[in-house]
Motif scaffolding. Sequence first.
Motif, short mmCIF file in Angstrom:
data_model
loop_
_atom_site.label_atom_id
_atom_site.label_comp_id
_atom_site.label_asym_id
_atom_site.label_seq_id
_atom_site.Cartn_x
_atom_site.Cartn_y
_atom_site.Cartn_z
N LEU B 46 0.82 -1.22 0.00
CA LEU B 46 0.00 0.00 0.00
C LEU B 46 0.85 1.27 0.00
O LEU B 46 0.33 2.38 0.08
CB LEU B 46 -0.93 0.00 1.22
CG LEU B 46 -1.95 -1.14 1.27
CD1 LEU B 46 -2.71 -1.12 2.58
CD2 LEU B 46 -2.93 -1.03 0.10
N PRO B 48 3.87 3.11 -2.17
CA PRO B 48 2.82 4.12 -2.29
C PRO B 48 1.50 3.48 -2.69
O PRO B 48 1.47 2.38 -3.22
CB PRO B 48 3.34 5.04 -3.38
CG PRO B 48 4.19 4.17 -4.23
CD PRO B 48 4.78 3.13 -3.33
N PHE B 49 0.42 4.19 -2.47
CA PHE B 49 -0.91 3.62 -2.66
C PHE B 49 -1.33 3.62 -4.13
O PHE B 49 -1.86 2.63 -4.63
CB PHE B 49 -1.90 4.45 -1.83
CG PHE B 49 -3.30 3.91 -1.87
CD1 PHE B 49 -3.57 2.60 -1.50
CD2 PHE B 49 -4.35 4.72 -2.25
CE1 PHE B 49 -4.87 2.11 -1.53
CE2 PHE B 49 -5.65 4.24 -2.28
CZ PHE B 49 -5.91 2.93 -1.92
N LEU B 50 -1.06 4.73 -4.82
CA LEU B 50 -1.53 4.86 -6.20
C LEU B 50 -0.44 4.47 -7.20
O LEU B 50 0.74 4.43 -6.87
CB LEU B 50 -1.97 6.30 -6.45
CG LEU B 50 -3.11 6.81 -5.57
CD1 LEU B 50 -3.27 8.32 -5.72
CD2 LEU B 50 -4.42 6.11 -5.92
N ARG B 51 -0.86 4.22 -8.43
CA ARG B 51 0.07 3.97 -9.52
C ARG B 51 0.83 5.25 -9.84
O ARG B 51 0.42 6.34 -9.43
CB ARG B 51 -0.70 3.49 -10.77
CG ARG B 51 -1.21 2.09 -10.66
CD ARG B 51 -2.11 1.71 -11.81
NE ARG B 51 -2.57 0.36 -11.62
CZ ARG B 51 -1.97 -0.73 -12.13
NH1 ARG B 51 -0.92 -0.61 -12.91
NH2 ARG B 51 -2.44 -1.93 -11.87
N ARG B 52 1.90 5.12 -10.61
CA ARG B 52 2.67 6.28 -11.03
C ARG B 52 2.72 6.35 -12.56
O ARG B 52 3.00 5.33 -13.21
CB ARG B 52 4.10 6.18 -10.48
CG ARG B 52 4.21 6.29 -8.96
CD ARG B 52 3.86 7.68 -8.47
NE ARG B 52 4.09 7.86 -7.04
CZ ARG B 52 3.16 7.73 -6.10
NH1 ARG B 52 1.94 7.39 -6.42
NH2 ARG B 52 3.45 7.94 -4.83
N GLU B 73 9.09 8.80 -3.47
CA GLU B 73 8.91 7.45 -2.94
C GLU B 73 8.65 6.41 -4.05
O GLU B 73 9.24 5.33 -4.06
CB GLU B 73 7.71 7.60 -2.02
CG GLU B 73 7.18 6.42 -1.35
CD GLU B 73 6.02 6.85 -0.43
OE1 GLU B 73 6.24 6.89 0.77
OE2 GLU B 73 4.90 7.13 -0.93
N ILE B 90 -0.53 -0.45 -16.73
CA ILE B 90 -1.75 -0.13 -17.48
C ILE B 90 -1.36 0.86 -18.58
O ILE B 90 -0.67 1.84 -18.31
CB ILE B 90 -2.83 0.46 -16.57
CG1 ILE B 90 -3.34 -0.58 -15.57
CG2 ILE B 90 -4.00 1.00 -17.39
CD1 ILE B 90 -4.36 -0.05 -14.58
N SER B 223 -4.90 9.77 -10.13
CA SER B 223 -5.32 8.67 -9.28
C SER B 223 -5.60 7.42 -10.11
O SER B 223 -5.06 6.37 -9.84
CB SER B 223 -6.55 9.06 -8.46
OG SER B 223 -6.20 10.10 -7.59
N CYS B 224 -6.43 7.54 -11.15
CA CYS B 224 -6.76 6.34 -11.92
C CYS B 224 -6.00 6.28 -13.25
O CYS B 224 -5.63 5.22 -13.72
CB CYS B 224 -8.26 6.22 -12.15
SG CYS B 224 -8.94 7.39 -13.34
N ILE B 226 -7.21 6.61 -16.11
CA ILE B 226 -8.04 6.10 -17.20
C ILE B 226 -9.32 6.93 -17.39
O ILE B 226 -10.25 6.51 -18.06
CB ILE B 226 -8.40 4.61 -17.01
CG1 ILE B 226 -9.14 4.39 -15.69
CG2 ILE B 226 -7.13 3.76 -17.04
CD1 ILE B 226 -9.68 2.98 -15.51
N GLY B 231 -9.79 13.38 -11.26
CA GLY B 231 -8.88 14.06 -10.33
C GLY B 231 -7.87 14.97 -10.99
O GLY B 231 -7.47 15.98 -10.43
N ASN B 262 -3.12 23.33 -12.42
CA ASN B 262 -1.93 22.60 -11.98
C ASN B 262 -1.64 22.72 -10.49
O ASN B 262 -2.43 23.13 -9.72
CB ASN B 262 -0.68 23.01 -12.76
CG ASN B 262 -0.79 22.56 -14.19
OD1 ASN B 262 -1.87 22.24 -14.67
ND2 ASN B 262 0.32 22.52 -14.88
#
Lengths: 307, 262
Positions: B46, B48-52, B73, B90, B223-224, B226, B231, B262
């Motif tokens: 978790l 980091p939590f989100l993808r990069r 991170e 992805i 965040s996503c 896609i 966000g 931004n």
Amino acid sequence: MKINLSVKIGKIKLKNPVMTASGTFGYAEEFNDFINLKRLGAIVTKTVTLKPHIGNLPARTCETPSGMLNSIGLENPGLEVFLKSKLPFLKKLNIPVIMSIASIGSPEEFIELAKRLNKVSAVDALELNISCPNIIGEKTLISQECEATYKTVSSVRKATNKTLITKLSPNVTCISDIAKAAQSAGSDAIALINTLSGMSIDIEKRAPKLKAVTGGLSGPAIRPVALKMVWEAYNNIKIPIIGMGGIMDTPSALEFLIAGATAISIGTANFINPKATIEIIDGLSEYLKRKKIKSAEELTGSLSHEK
Amino acid sequence: MLQIKARIISNKRCKGNYRHCIVNAKSLAKASNPGQFLNIRVSDGLKPFLRRPFSVHNINGSNLEILYEVAGEGTKLLADKNPGEYLDIIGPLGHGFDCRQEANRQTILIGGGIGIAPLLFLSRKIKSKNKIALIGARTKSQVLCEKEFRSLGCDVKIATDDGSAGFKGRVTALLKKVLQANRPTGQQVTIYACGPRSMLKAVCSIAMQNNIPAQVSLEEHMSCGIGACLGCVIKTRKGLERVCKEGPVFNREDLTWGKNEN
């Protein structure tokens, strides 16, 4: 052993208890490349308002420990565009479509939306979003007061024959009081929890990371809070509960069912793993087989503890 | 859009804090266009939590290359990955560069720092024989891809903040100089840019003064990736648009550079 995953929420029958959480799954098209959408128990749309709504200014999201904050602020194309350009795709999937609706400004909008949607056969159920923490200028959410919850839900109840789900905020003193108010007003089910209010600061700029300063926290960081609220509500109401809050995988989905949820919603996990919903549907089946439990329904509220 | 597990072929330091990663991902390599990006899960946990998000740096057969800067991170964790390990990717995501331009046009590619990353793949796809690559860096030891752009037939010019290589000053000042020397018109030249926000803003302003079309690739926390979470929106002349879907590449006319984005 034949496993029965199907559950019932109001008038709608779900072939499995796995749904998507509003605002994390767009209008489903966004995920069509990754999963077979027809396998989902139900889809809950991004919240739709009567008129198009632009939402809040960016920055709108930021990462936090085991979670994220968002202050999207209900950006959506409005009812007309939804019906014309989003609903036809959802209809073709042949699974229950739960439309999340909200009012901006006047609660009368809920009634207007409910009335107009009552004739739209492709919408199977309505989810009342009375718990979005990101409307600028709104100090108290409807779902933070028993009376306002009761009033809103009962007025919408009169305007629709469709299954009615009320989505509740965790930012309250007593969740079961609010859940009871929704129940007595005629809600067929409750969904909980919406995001927890939170904020995050950029220490270099000494500025909030979100333009709106505060936002809604989601992800595994809020799971224990959500789980406790599902359990508490389950012990105090009779209508089904759709549990959510940081479900990432099968074990976390199971926790919610055992605590008292009839169905569960996958939210933020979709951003990290677009296949999370399908993996959880398969995982639930395997768990039930392993535990020799015949149906998902038997899991609901099966928590064993000594009083 | 695809979600795949791609095997890491190599993941090496190239210069300063910059690293170069090659993964084997035939389907992604085939589907990717210049300016598009990949959303990578750098950890199974978790944190980091989100993808990069990372831009596609290059495609070589069924291999896909990423050029990145170890800055936080997420990139630190990516830097620790070894060949043979797998990355959950992805992609390809977003709207990339439109480079269907006629072969007799001049192309100016301008990248600042790690912003050079998507421009190499773009350079390979552009048919024009008249390509200028302007590479901006803090100092000589951080100048990226000079050799690669030369081998693609680009006229390479370098700008460093400290003057240790090429022109001393901002890469946007170098762009002004190049335009003054060549005096191209909007019918003859297109600018493609990627880099820090202040650089891209300056590029758009210079392009506007010279009446030249420009396409710039923006970066935003996502965040996503896609188009679902809404966000990563920015203010454009068309309203709020998603950097992950309508972008990351935008035409300069559409950007407002207003206070609130931004």
